[in-house]
Design an enzyme around this catalytic site. Structure first.
Site, PDB file in Angstrom:
ATOM      1  N   ALA A   1       0.851  -1.197   0.000  1.00 26.88           N
ATOM      2  CA  ALA A   1       0.000   0.000   0.000  1.00 26.88           C
ATOM      3  C   ALA A   1       0.879   1.236   0.000  1.00 26.88           C
ATOM      4  CB  ALA A   1      -0.923   0.023   1.219  1.00 26.88           C
TER       5      ALA A   1
ATOM      6  N   GLY B   1       0.395   3.703   1.738  1.00 24.33           N
ATOM      7  CA  GLY B   1       0.460   4.175   3.113  1.00 24.33           C
ATOM      8  C   GLY B   1       1.430   3.422   3.994  1.00 24.33           C
ATOM      9  N   TYR B   2       2.045   2.346   3.498  1.00 18.89           N
ATOM     10  CA  TYR B   2       2.980   1.580   4.314  1.00 18.89           C
ATOM     11  C   TYR B   2       4.374   2.210   4.237  1.00 18.89           C
ATOM     12  CZ  TYR B   2      -0.585  -2.135   4.197  1.00 18.89           C
ATOM     13  OH  TYR B   2      -1.748  -2.856   4.305  1.00 18.89           O
ATOM     14  N   GLN B   3       4.790   2.779   5.361  1.00 17.03           N
ATOM     15  CA  GLN B   3       6.116   3.404   5.456  1.00 17.03           C
ATOM     16  C   GLN B   3       6.346   4.426   4.341  1.00 17.03           C
ATOM     17  OE1 GLN B   3       5.319   0.915   7.843  1.00 17.03           O
ATOM     18  NE2 GLN B   3       6.130  -0.470   6.279  1.00 17.03           N
TER      19      GLN B   3
ATOM     20  N   GLY C   1       5.339   4.770   1.382  1.00 14.71           N
ATOM     21  CA  GLY C   1       5.594   4.287   0.029  1.00 14.71           C
ATOM     22  C   GLY C   1       6.852   3.454  -0.107  1.00 14.71           C
TER      23      GLY C   1
END
Length: 348
Positions: free
Chosen positions: A58, A60-62, A64
């Site tokens: 996603a 939104g994970y870290q 990008g």
């Protein structure tokens, strides 16, 4: 590994989907257990060797960086046409809303950023990460359809929604001739089975694939009662989701441990073998090699109807937790949030 079609799509996916939320630059995340690129690549490579071809990340994970790690590893270790890559997009920010950026434009910008992070020309499955009450549904479905028509997205999926929302979205898509959601990624495991009330029935009727997250309840279904891990101790969000029902859940976890010992397999295998009787492909997070190895073994474990009933019998209804507990317009301002780059987003 075994494979199946993803709902009403032509995507052939492994029965285990590797969840990549644990990959990415720790400086851009909130998890002490987030893996650096070297160790992320090792796990992705091992998953590919075991036949896993389905990867979920996603934007939104870290910030990008999960997408970046996954993209680079898959380019080095696999042919693009041999893997199915799923990523997710976030709702419009208050700043975007104030600036008058439409839902359609927002989705286009999100897709382009994810494709740049992944280093790919298209994503196989583009997932609406959580319901956006500030953007008209028509704009969301139109925006997604435009990306499908542009060839940047092959199919679309949805996450963290109620059954009525999924039904409403696909009805609108059918009416307007837009792409329809072929999968749903919700919170579902042996100690949290609320998706069985309505979502599972809708998906069975409409051939929508279920690819649930938290398949092992953040490790709780892979460890004996009383056992813990660094992630279980430090993941405050998982504790928020599961600590309140720890006592009733421990009965089921005990039965998982009992069956695992009886059959000479791991608790991971038993827990996922049960879930595999219900869904298309659970999203299994992996931050150690044995996580993905245990998940792959679960595909070959067959539970008898009596064993399935034994695991299910102690379950009692749970209140909604996490994003789904906050998935109403009235409670949006009180939702649990965390920073991702310069954005605040609701946590999955």
């Amino acid at each position: 590994m075994k494979y199946t079609k993803l709902g009403n799509s032509e995507l052939k996916v492994s029965r285990i989907c590797m969840g990549c939320m644990g990959f990415g630059d720790a400086k851009n995340g909130q998890h002490s257990w987030t893996l650096d690129e070297e160790h992320s690549r090792e796990i992705i490579k091992r998953g590919l060797d075991l036949g896993v071809n389905f990867f979920d990340t996603a934007i939104g994970y870290q910030s990008g960086t999960s997408e970046q790690y996954v993209g680079r590893a898959l380019r080095d270790f696999a042919r693009r046409e041999d893997v199915v890559v799923a990523t997710k997009f976030l709702p419009r920010t208050p700043q975007e809303i104030e600036a008058g950026i439409s839902g359609q434009k927002h989705i286009e910008q999100m897709v382009n950023t994810s494709l740049k992070n992944l280093g790919m020309d298209y994503v196989d499955l583009y997932i609406y990460h959580m319901w956006d009450y500030e953007t008209p549904l028509y704009d969301i479905m139109d925006g997604l359809n435009r990306m499908v028509k542009a060839g940047k997205v092959r199919y679309i999926g949805i996450s963290n929604c109620f059954a009525y929302q999924l039904a409403k979205a696909n009805a609108l898509a059918e009416k307007e001739g837009f792409a329809k959601f072929v999968s749903v990624q919700g919170h579902y495991n042996l100690i949290f089975r609320e998706e069985e009330r309505e979502m599972a029935k809708l998906c069975a009727e409409d051939n929508i694939a279920m690819t649930p997250y938290s398949a092992l309840a953040s490790g709780r279904l892979s460890k004996h009662p009383g056992e813990t891990s660094k992630r279980m101790e430090e993941d405050s969000y998982a504790k928020f989701k599961y600590d309140a029902t720890e006592q009733q859940d421990s009965v089921i976890i005990g039965r998982v441990a009992e069956l695992a010992e009886k059959k000479g397999v791991s608790m991971t295998e038993v827990s996922l073998a049960w879930l595999l009787t219900k869904v298309t492909a659970p999203v299994v997070g992996a931050t150690k090699l044995h996580h993905i190895e245990g998940a792959a073994k679960a595909v070959d474990l067959v539970l008898s109807p009596e064993e399935i009933a034994y695991l299910e019998e102690p379950y009692v209804p749970h209140r909604l937790v996490g994003v789904m507990a906050q998935n109403t317009r009235s409670s949006a301002k009180e939702a649990h949030v965390w920073s991702t780059g310069n954005q605040k987003i609701e946590r999955q």
